[in-house]
Write a protein that holds these residues in place. Structure first.
Motif, PDB file in Angstrom:
ATOM      1  N   UNK A 150      29.484  65.498  -2.502  1.00 41.42           N
ATOM      2  CA  UNK A 150      29.298  66.760  -1.768  1.00 41.42           C
ATOM      3  C   UNK A 150      28.287  66.614  -0.647  1.00 41.42           C
ATOM      4  N   UNK A 151      27.154  65.964  -0.962  1.00 39.43           N
ATOM      5  CA  UNK A 151      26.105  65.791   0.043  1.00 39.43           C
ATOM      6  C   UNK A 151      26.549  64.884   1.173  1.00 39.43           C
ATOM      7  N   UNK A 152      27.217  63.777   0.812  1.00 41.49           N
ATOM      8  CA  UNK A 152      27.618  62.817   1.854  1.00 41.49           C
ATOM      9  C   UNK A 152      28.677  63.408   2.790  1.00 41.49           C
ATOM     10  N   UNK A 153      29.617  64.131   2.205  1.00 37.39           N
ATOM     11  CA  UNK A 153      30.679  64.729   3.036  1.00 37.39           C
ATOM     12  C   UNK A 153      30.109  65.839   3.914  1.00 37.39           C
ATOM     13  N   UNK A 154      29.188  66.600   3.359  1.00 36.77           N
ATOM     14  CA  UNK A 154      28.537  67.662   4.147  1.00 36.77           C
ATOM     15  C   UNK A 154      27.819  67.045   5.350  1.00 36.77           C
ATOM     16  N   UNK A 155      27.095  65.970   5.088  1.00 35.49           N
ATOM     17  CA  UNK A 155      26.391  65.313   6.198  1.00 35.49           C
ATOM     18  C   UNK A 155      27.373  64.768   7.246  1.00 35.49           C
ATOM     19  N   UNK A 173      15.012  65.001 -14.981  1.00 33.62           N
ATOM     20  CA  UNK A 173      13.938  64.242 -14.307  1.00 33.62           C
ATOM     21  C   UNK A 173      14.397  63.509 -13.047  1.00 33.62           C
ATOM     22  N   UNK A 174      15.270  64.128 -12.332  1.00 28.05           N
ATOM     23  CA  UNK A 174      15.722  63.533 -11.066  1.00 28.05           C
ATOM     24  C   UNK A 174      16.726  62.405 -11.217  1.00 28.05           C
ATOM     25  N   UNK A 175      17.234  62.205 -12.460  1.00 23.57           N
ATOM     26  CA  UNK A 175      18.156  61.085 -12.693  1.00 23.57           C
ATOM     27  C   UNK A 175      19.630  61.468 -12.683  1.00 23.57           C
ATOM     28  N   UNK A 188      17.732  62.372  -7.576  1.00 24.70           N
ATOM     29  CA  UNK A 188      16.821  62.255  -6.428  1.00 24.70           C
ATOM     30  C   UNK A 188      17.289  61.209  -5.427  1.00 24.70           C
ATOM     31  N   UNK A 189      17.698  60.025  -5.929  1.00 23.93           N
ATOM     32  CA  UNK A 189      18.042  58.938  -5.002  1.00 23.93           C
ATOM     33  C   UNK A 189      19.227  59.304  -4.105  1.00 23.93           C
ATOM     34  N   UNK A 190      20.166  60.076  -4.648  1.00 24.03           N
ATOM     35  CA  UNK A 190      21.316  60.468  -3.820  1.00 24.03           C
ATOM     36  C   UNK A 190      20.874  61.346  -2.647  1.00 24.03           C
ATOM     37  N   UNK A 191      19.835  62.136  -2.872  1.00 23.26           N
ATOM     38  CA  UNK A 191      19.374  63.027  -1.799  1.00 23.26           C
ATOM     39  C   UNK A 191      18.574  62.265  -0.747  1.00 23.26           C
ATOM     40  N   UNK A 192      17.896  61.193  -1.210  1.00 25.36           N
ATOM     41  CA  UNK A 192      17.025  60.471  -0.283  1.00 25.36           C
ATOM     42  C   UNK A 192      17.770  59.823   0.874  1.00 25.36           C
ATOM     43  N   UNK A 193      19.043  59.511   0.662  1.00 24.50           N
ATOM     44  CA  UNK A 193      19.780  58.852   1.742  1.00 24.50           C
ATOM     45  C   UNK A 193      20.352  59.844   2.765  1.00 24.50           C
ATOM     46  N   UNK A 240      32.698  79.642  12.480  1.00 28.11           N
ATOM     47  CA  UNK A 240      31.305  79.233  12.255  1.00 28.11           C
ATOM     48  C   UNK A 240      31.033  79.205  10.768  1.00 28.11           C
ATOM     49  N   UNK A 241      30.505  78.071  10.309  1.00 30.43           N
ATOM     50  CA  UNK A 241      30.366  77.912   8.867  1.00 30.43           C
ATOM     51  C   UNK A 241      28.992  77.375   8.463  1.00 30.43           C
ATOM     52  N   UNK A 242      28.662  77.660   7.226  1.00 31.18           N
ATOM     53  CA  UNK A 242      27.518  77.018   6.585  1.00 31.18           C
ATOM     54  C   UNK A 242      28.086  76.148   5.474  1.00 31.18           C
ATOM     55  N   UNK A 243      27.622  74.894   5.413  1.00 25.67           N
ATOM     56  CA  UNK A 243      28.136  73.946   4.419  1.00 25.67           C
ATOM     57  C   UNK A 243      27.072  73.680   3.365  1.00 25.67           C
ATOM     58  N   UNK A 244      27.490  73.697   2.107  1.00 28.47           N
ATOM     59  CA  UNK A 244      26.551  73.358   1.033  1.00 28.47           C
ATOM     60  C   UNK A 244      27.193  72.278   0.174  1.00 28.47           C
ATOM     61  N   UNK A 245      26.609  71.090   0.179  1.00 30.36           N
ATOM     62  CA  UNK A 245      27.138  69.987  -0.617  1.00 30.36           C
ATOM     63  C   UNK A 245      26.455  69.967  -1.971  1.00 30.36           C
TER      64      UNK A 245
END
Ligand code: GDP
Length: 359
Positions: free
Chosen positions: A12-17, A60-62, A41-46, A2-7
């Motif tokens: 990192x975010x896409x593979x975690x998802x 600034x989210x860039x 920011x935009x990477x997180x929005x997807x 049992x794991x918790x994933x943090x991207x």
């Protein structure tokens, strides 16, 4: 397991998802939490998983471009806030935490090792990395970033499971076109590994458990995962060869880190219908792995699944002395020297990297 994933960062975010989705779709329930942190920011929005934007006052989210030192600094400055967000998400049910990142960029490259350091101080359970190495065609700055990141990531984590971006891509596709497909393969293969220690309803008990994965990864350094699958025969006797040949393929051509065969430890998992898995095949494959990897510690186990195929997973621990890692670190060092000589800062070099010379 049992794991918790943090991207951390875009990859990192896409593979975690992708990992969380695979686990959910197959009903394995090994993934107990999935979370993404980024400066862009935009990477997180997807993403559909829970997310957190960091470094707003500085970028600034860039995003940080390719500046992995800035990625590490932002993570350090906002570690308390990130830890607060994670509090409650890392449940007592988790056997391990996995921090996931592409090592060639900025946010994940710098942020993942820093986050790992902070997690290690707070949680008793192992903290592993899943790190993606840039493909050979990616520019020098990616290689240099990945080299420095890998060194620090493997120092801070209990082990970094490495995936070479060239390893699991389909031939003919450019790396970028292939990212989604690579991510799916990563999700399927690592997802099966994590699920191997879990009891799957109605198909008998797994004989692999989390402690076997943990023991194989113990000792730190770099780990790799090999995978192959083949159609299973109804008669288990016929599957002796199916299992041995799938094991050879998993290690030699299906690995996340090509040219890394020597290992300190190994774990062979044979997944398939319990009535079709041939004991003799598993035993032979395990012996072969001992010889091939030179490891005196090769574990093995079945993962019962309701499937007409047999899949083999080969987890190797302690592959950092392999040819692939030595060559990669040499390339990264050269790229870093060139970058320093040119006097260009990392962010500028990263952005200029896709440009061709005029003449
Ligand atoms: P960051 O957002 O600053 O952490 O950087 P990225 O994650 O965008 O890129 C870092 C490296 O990860 C790149 O050099 C690529 O090798 C790789 N990468 C980027 N996106 C993906 C992805 O979706 N899948 C995979 N496998 N690799 C990716």
């Amino acid at each position: 397991m049992k794991v918790v994933l943090i991207g951390v960062g875009q990859a990192g975010g896409k593979i975690t998802q992708a990992l969380a989705e695979f686990d959910y779709e197959r009903g394995f329930e090994a993934v107990k939490g999935a979370f993404a942190v980024n400066t862009a920011r935009t990477d997180l929005q997807s993403l559909d998983i829970d997310t957190m934007l960091i470094g707003q006052d500085r970028v600034k989210g860039h995003g940080v471009g390719g500046d992995n030192e800035l990625g590490a600094e932002i993570m350090q400055d906002e570690a308390t806030e990130v830890m607060d967000e994670l509090d409650g998400r890392v449940t007592s049910k988790a056997d391990a935490i996995f921090v996931v990142a592409g090592l060639g960029g900025g946010t994940g490259s710098g942020g993942a090792p820093m986050l790992t350091r902070k997690l290690q101080r707070i949680y008793e359970i192992p903290v592993y990395g899943i790190g993606v190495l840039p493909g050979r065609d990616e520019g020098g700055i990616y290689q240099a970033n990945a080299g420095r990141s890998l060194k620090t990531f493997s120092r801070e984590s209990d082990s970094v499971l490495l995936i070479d971006n060239d390893a699991w891509k389909s031939s003919g596709e450019s790396l970028e076109e292939g990212f989604d497909q690579i991510n799916e393969r990563i999700a399927e293969r690592i997802g099966l590994l994590l699920a191997a220690g879990e009891v799957i309803d109605g198909v008998g008990e797994s004989v692999v458990d989390s402690s076997e994965i943990i023991n194989t990864l113990k000792g730190g350094g770099v780990a790799s995962l090999g995978y192959a699958s083949a159609k299973a025969d109804e008669d288990p006797e016929e599957n002796i060869n199916v299992i041995t040949s799938a094991t050879r393929k998993a290690l030699l051509t299906g690995t996340s880190l090509p040219q890394a065969v020597e290992a300190d430890k190994a774990l062979l998992i044979v997944a398939g219908h319990p009535d079709r898995i041939a004991r003799k095949g598993v035993e032979r494959a395990r012996k072969w792995l001992e010889e091939e990897t030179g490891s005196l510690e090769v574990r093995g186990g079945d993962f019962p699944l309701n499937s007409g195929r047999i899949a083999t997973l080969v987890l190797l621990g302690g592959v950092e002395r392999s040819q692939r890692i030595t060559e990669f670190m040499d390339r990264a060092r050269e790229a870093e020297e060139q970058r320093q000589q040119s006097g260009e800062d990392a962010a500028t070099a990263f952005e200029n990297d896709d440009l061709d010379d005029l003449f």
